[in-house]
Design a protein around this motif. Structure first.
Motif, PDB file in Angstrom:
ATOM      1  N   MET A 193       0.852  -1.171   0.000  1.00 55.91           N
ATOM      2  CA  MET A 193       0.000   0.000   0.000  1.00 55.91           C
ATOM      3  C   MET A 193       0.901   1.239   0.000  1.00 55.91           C
ATOM      4  O   MET A 193       1.818   1.322   0.813  1.00 55.91           O
ATOM      5  N   PRO A 194       0.619   2.173  -0.869  1.00 52.42           N
ATOM      6  CA  PRO A 194       1.434   3.387  -0.905  1.00 52.42           C
ATOM      7  C   PRO A 194       1.378   4.136   0.430  1.00 52.42           C
ATOM      8  O   PRO A 194       0.335   4.167   1.093  1.00 52.42           O
ATOM      9  N   LEU A 195       2.485   4.735   0.793  1.00 53.68           N
ATOM     10  CA  LEU A 195       2.578   5.480   2.048  1.00 53.68           C
ATOM     11  C   LEU A 195       1.472   6.531   2.155  1.00 53.68           C
ATOM     12  O   LEU A 195       0.881   6.711   3.218  1.00 53.68           O
ATOM     13  N   ALA A 196       1.159   7.185   1.064  1.00 52.15           N
ATOM     14  CA  ALA A 196       0.134   8.235   1.069  1.00 52.15           C
ATOM     15  C   ALA A 196      -1.248   7.716   1.441  1.00 52.15           C
ATOM     16  O   ALA A 196      -2.089   8.469   1.931  1.00 52.15           O
ATOM     17  N   ASP A 197      -1.531   6.434   1.232  1.00 53.99           N
ATOM     18  CA  ASP A 197      -2.851   5.863   1.532  1.00 53.99           C
ATOM     19  C   ASP A 197      -2.973   5.313   2.937  1.00 53.99           C
ATOM     20  O   ASP A 197      -4.070   4.962   3.373  1.00 53.99           O
TER      21      ASP A 197
END
Length: 86
Positions: A1-5
């Motif tokens: 999962m991308p850090l931003a999410d």
């Protein structure tokens, strides 16, 4: 999962996205689970977050204070006699 999410998934109504065989994203679930986890953690003066796991992937971490005296309840419309924190 991308850090931003990783923070976004704790918001109410946010659903995960999985890859289908056709390569398109499909929403799964109702988007309530992680929002409830964080809400309960905060009621007990704790935290809930996602972190990198050693070797890849994610770890979901729920931390609550060890001292029961530190877990005084916050005012909530969901609390009453017989509920957690009452």
């Amino acid at each position: 999962m991308p850090l931003a999410d990783r923070e976004r998934v704790f918001a109410r109504g946010v659903t995960g996205v999985s890859e289908t065989a056709s390569g398109t994203g499909a929403a799964d679930g109702t988007g309530a689970g992680l929002a409830i986890v964080r809400w309960v953690a905060e009621l007990h003066h704790g935290t809930a977050h996602l972190a990198d796991a050693p070797g890849g992937g994610l770890i979901a971490e729920l931390r609550l204070p060890a001292d029961p005296a530190a877990r005084t309840s916050s005012p909530s419309s969901h609390e009453g006699p017989g509920t957690v924190g009452a």
